[in-house]
Design a protein around this motif. Structure first.
Motif, short mmCIF file in Angstrom:
data_model
loop_
_atom_site.label_atom_id
_atom_site.label_comp_id
_atom_site.label_asym_id
_atom_site.label_seq_id
_atom_site.Cartn_x
_atom_site.Cartn_y
_atom_site.Cartn_z
N ASN A 1 40.49 22.34 -71.87
CA ASN A 1 40.57 22.37 -70.88
C ASN A 1 42.21 23.67 -70.84
OD1 ASN A 1 41.44 22.42 -67.31
ND2 ASN A 1 41.21 20.49 -67.71
N LEU A 2 41.91 24.60 -70.73
CA LEU A 2 43.04 25.78 -71.23
C LEU A 2 43.88 25.74 -69.93
CD1 LEU A 2 41.14 27.62 -74.49
CD2 LEU A 2 42.37 25.57 -73.77
N LEU A 3 43.18 26.25 -69.37
CA LEU A 3 44.06 27.15 -67.87
C LEU A 3 44.82 25.38 -67.63
CD1 LEU A 3 41.20 28.71 -65.85
CD2 LEU A 3 43.02 29.39 -67.20
N ALA A 4 44.04 24.59 -67.40
CA ALA A 4 45.23 23.13 -67.11
C ALA A 4 46.97 23.47 -67.71
CB ALA A 4 44.24 21.97 -66.90
N ALA A 5 46.52 23.28 -69.12
CA ALA A 5 47.09 23.51 -70.02
C ALA A 5 48.75 24.44 -70.20
CB ALA A 5 46.92 23.63 -71.55
N TRP A 6 47.83 25.79 -69.89
CA TRP A 6 48.84 26.64 -69.25
C TRP A 6 49.63 26.74 -68.44
CZ3 TRP A 6 51.34 30.76 -71.34
CH2 TRP A 6 51.47 31.92 -70.22
N ALA A 7 48.80 26.07 -67.06
CA ALA A 7 50.20 25.81 -65.86
C ALA A 7 50.63 24.89 -66.54
CB ALA A 7 48.90 25.12 -64.80
N ASN A 8 50.21 23.86 -67.27
CA ASN A 8 51.41 22.67 -67.86
C ASN A 8 52.65 23.27 -68.39
OD1 ASN A 8 51.19 20.38 -65.54
ND2 ASN A 8 49.12 20.13 -67.28
N VAL A 9 52.88 24.26 -69.39
CA VAL A 9 53.54 24.74 -69.89
C VAL A 9 54.44 25.96 -69.70
CG1 VAL A 9 53.69 26.45 -72.13
CG2 VAL A 9 52.29 24.43 -72.17
N ALA A 10 53.61 26.04 -68.92
CA ALA A 10 54.57 27.89 -67.93
C ALA A 10 55.18 27.56 -67.18
CB ALA A 10 53.43 28.79 -67.66
N GLY A 11 54.28 26.35 -66.07
CA GLY A 11 55.24 25.51 -65.10
C GLY A 11 56.31 24.35 -65.92
N GLN B 1 47.74 12.60 -62.13
CA GLN B 1 48.99 12.19 -60.94
C GLN B 1 50.09 12.18 -61.37
OE1 GLN B 1 47.74 12.29 -57.88
NE2 GLN B 1 45.73 12.47 -58.45
N LYS B 2 50.31 12.25 -62.73
CA LYS B 2 52.31 12.43 -63.75
C LYS B 2 52.41 13.42 -63.38
CE LYS B 2 50.67 7.83 -65.25
NZ LYS B 2 50.90 6.91 -66.45
N LEU B 3 51.70 14.75 -63.79
CA LEU B 3 52.15 15.74 -64.27
C LEU B 3 51.28 17.18 -63.85
CD1 LEU B 3 54.30 17.58 -65.61
CD2 LEU B 3 52.68 17.44 -67.98
N ALA B 4 50.99 17.33 -62.88
CA ALA B 4 50.60 19.10 -62.42
C ALA B 4 51.43 20.28 -62.87
CB ALA B 4 49.50 18.46 -61.81
N GLY B 5 50.84 21.13 -62.87
CA GLY B 5 51.30 22.79 -62.98
C GLY B 5 52.57 22.43 -62.91
N GLY B 6 53.26 21.42 -64.20
CA GLY B 6 54.93 22.06 -64.99
C GLY B 6 55.78 20.97 -64.58
N TRP B 7 55.04 20.25 -63.36
CA TRP B 7 55.58 19.53 -62.05
C TRP B 7 55.82 17.79 -62.39
CZ3 TRP B 7 59.24 21.48 -58.76
CH2 TRP B 7 58.75 22.16 -58.26
N GLY C 1 64.64 21.09 -61.62
CA GLY C 1 65.32 21.02 -63.14
C GLY C 1 66.37 18.71 -62.89
N LYS C 2 67.08 19.33 -63.66
CA LYS C 2 67.56 17.86 -63.70
C LYS C 2 68.95 17.57 -63.85
CE LYS C 2 66.22 12.86 -65.16
NZ LYS C 2 65.00 12.93 -63.46
N GLU C 3 69.79 18.40 -63.05
CA GLU C 3 71.38 18.49 -63.61
C GLU C 3 71.86 17.34 -62.95
OE1 GLU C 3 69.76 22.61 -62.80
OE2 GLU C 3 70.05 20.84 -60.97
N HIS C 4 72.94 17.01 -64.13
CA HIS C 4 74.00 15.15 -64.10
C HIS C 4 75.66 15.67 -63.35
CE1 HIS C 4 74.94 10.65 -64.19
NE2 HIS C 4 73.99 11.11 -63.80
N LEU C 5 76.43 15.13 -63.11
CA LEU C 5 77.22 14.86 -63.01
C LEU C 5 78.18 14.41 -63.53
CD1 LEU C 5 78.11 16.25 -59.17
CD2 LEU C 5 77.68 17.92 -61.35
#
Length: 612
Positions: free
Chosen positions: A374-384, A510-516, A538-542
């Motif tokens: 499933n290369l397209l979905a994997a690519w979307a997750n890596v790039a995303g 349902q946990k990760l899609a398109g890098g989200w 991102g996940k910046e923290h103060l």
């Protein structure tokens, strides 16, 4: 005649006290724990019949109430065993009831001289215990026990080493910084009788789905429903005013948004929220997201500005920086500030989003997609993922690395079977390589078998699989220790067992899609949260920025503080690192972070050098 071989000491805290279990709680305990009771104290029929009768007999229930001894202040402890003997009661059943239900039970059986402790499923109330020859002590953290029995304890040098290797703070759900004091893991029980200690788990999260779900919308609706129930329970059972931490992140914002929607908007009773921002930093992503979240209708936001902290708040926080129960607590200043201001606002319970990250994590999704073609979905997750985490990496190259890693395990196993593995690796080389980035003394690391500790950490991680309980359990206890001085109780809706089991049952997509990450939660919050929060990257923290501002405002600079504690750190911290950090300048934030952590360890050891 009732005899007692040891005292049973129960140490309370001002905002968290053991109470005699009422009829409903006794019946629940018997219904859920009958097999556990019979397994742990089966030779004492008197206690079992007493428990069954207490639900119906008011006189016996009153006697049980007298058995519960409260230590209102640390060090002011009494013996529950002595009180029980005076009342001629065969035992007592105490519990802790906090947001979401009962969080712990303690059953003392005086006929057999045993104590049974039961911690709730997700461990939202910490429990520590000492089983010594003359006493059994129970408290919500290790320090009250250590202060009561200093002559019985020794510091665990393995845990001291763990404090210098950041990820090893999560090595063990049972270890404390004292050899003789143990933690009771979430969903577990322990029975202490004389020199015998038996323990076990009565619950582990089991992935479930509450109903058939065919589409993304079905999943989002179901997730929203189960999380709303968890938030509602915690607000209803808060025992006072319930508020919430509100960062610019998805998790705490989801808790606040669902609470506001659930109770309906009321200008007379808004939900108090507390957010940390940096007002002087125009491009701070966390501040922008926190301000966007503060626009949620139905809340009363309080913005705590790191760049404009008041003198009173600064003094209060500085008084707590170097006195944490564990060296790790030096990083808890953002939590302390939120709990301080919540207490000042009359809030008794503060909700937060810990630890949704663990629930929606699926590290094997991309490798699985690649192996299944499933290369397209994997690519979307890596790039995303590169876009989401703002790493600036070259996406095609990262995709090739992901392909290599996906196929390396089976190919590596095949190579070893065909050719054998002729590599010779010396243990000293492995140790040196592993410790290259950490300031620990190599001889000390070898003395505490640090490589064995690393191997144990990794093996437990493999056993726990996708949901690593160590991270949320450690987080819960750190939040608890940060809140305790201010009389505030943290509450975590995402760690409701119903939410945990629902999320673990979700498909990987349902946990990760398109890098989200947490994609189903983002969909569930449509119409609840502003898109600036829901689709924030991102996940910046103060937290570190606040700690930096506090320590740099102290009269004693960090390098001077470290010099004062240098003798205690010699032989624990590498000499080169110690010499460098005792000098005035530091080169970057990584060095500043390490210097703060070394100071925290030095101060912690200074206050406990009689136990070394």
């Amino acid at each position: 005649m009732v005899t007692h071989t040891r005292q049973i000491i129960v140490i309370d805290q001002p905002h968290l006290r053991w109470q005699s279990a009422n009829r409903a709680q006794r019946e629940l305990f018997l219904a859920e724990r009958m097999a556990l009771i019979e397994h742990s104290i089966a030779d004492s029929r008197a206690t079992l019949s007493w428990l069954q009768q207490c639900g119906r007999d008011a006189a016996l229930a009153a006697a049980s109430q007298a058995d519960i001894c409260h230590a209102r202040e640390r060090g002011n402890v009494q013996s529950c065993g002595e009180l029980a003997a005076n009342n001629c009661s065969p035992g007592w059943l105490a519990c802790i009831e906090r947001p979401g239900g009962v969080r712990a039970y303690a059953l003392a059986d005086h006929a057999s001289g045993s104590l049974l402790l039961v911690r709730d499923r997700m461990g939202e109330v910490p429990l520590c215990y000492l089983a010594a020859e003359r006493a059994t002590a129970v408290a919500f953290s290790a320090e009250p026990i250590a202060q009561r029995f200093p002559d019985l304890l020794k510091i665990d040098h393995g845990r001291v080493a763990d404090s210098l290797i950041d990820y090893l703070q999560w090595i063990d759900l049972q270890a404390t910084f004292y050899q003789q004091i143990r933690r009771l893991p979430a969903g577990s029980w322990v029975c202490i009788r004389g020199s015998q200690i038996r323990e076990g788990r009565y619950w582990s999260p089991t992935p479930t789905a509450s109903r058939p779900m065919r589409t993304d919308a079905d999943v989002a609706a179901a997730l929203r429903e189960v999380l709303t129930c968890a938030v509602r329970d915690r607000r209803a059972q808060s025992g006072g005013q319930a508020g919430s931490m509100l960062s610019g992140g998805l998790d705490s914002s989801s808790v606040v948004g669902l609470a506001a929607v659930d109770i309906g908007w009321s200008p007379a009773a808004p939900i108090p929220t507390f957010s940390v921002i940096r007002g002087a930093m125009q491009d701070c992503a966390e501040s922008a997201a926190a301000r966007a979240a503060s626009e949620i209708r139905g809340i009363a936001p309080t913005l705590l500005d790191v760049d404009a902290i008041t003198a009173d708040d600064r003094a209060t926080l500085l008084s707590h920086v170097w006195v944490g129960d564990e060296p790790f607590d030096v990083h808890s200043n953002l939590l302390r500030w939120v709990y301080l201001r919540a207490a000042q606002s009359g809030v008794s319970t503060v909700m937060d989003g810990i630890d949704a990250d663990s629930l929606f994590l699926d590290a094997e999704l991309i490798p699985t997609q690649l192996r299944h073609g499933n290369l397209l979905a994997a690519w979307a997750n890596v790039a995303g993922g590169i876009r989401y985490w703002k790493t600036g990496q070259f996406a095609p190259w990262q995709f090739l690395l992901a392909c290599r890693d996906a196929y390396r395990p089976p190919l590596g196993a095949l190579r070893r079977r065909l050719l054998g593995d002729r590599r010779v690796v010396r243990k000293t080389d492995v140790l040196a390589e592993h410790l290259r980035d950490y300031p620990i003394d190599p001889a000390f690391a070898e003395r505490v078998n640090i490589l064995d500790r690393v191997a144990h950490y990794q093996s437990v991680g493999r056993e726990l699989g996708a949901f690593d309980l160590r991270s949320p359990s450690t987080g819960i206890e750190r939040y608890f220790r940060a809140a305790s001085p201010f009389g505030v109780l943290p509450s975590h809706p995402f760690l409701d067992p119903r939410v945990v089991e629902f999320c673990l049952g979700l498909p990987s997509e349902q946990k990760l899609a398109g890098g989200w990450p947490k994609i189903s939660l983002r969909r569930a919050m449509a119409g609840v949260l502003p898109d600036a929060v829901r689709w924030r990257c991102g996940k910046e923290h103060l937290g570190f920025q606040l700690t930096r501002a506090l320590v740099e405002s102290e009269a004693t600079p960090l390098h001077q503080r470290l010099r004062q504690r240098r003798e205690l750190l010699v032989g624990i911290v590498a000499e080169s690192a110690l010499a460098h950090h005792c000098q005035a300048p530091f080169d970057n934030e990584v060095e500043l972070l390490q210097r703060i952590e070394l100071c925290a360890l030095g101060e912690w050891l200074h206050k406990r050098q009689h136990l070394l």
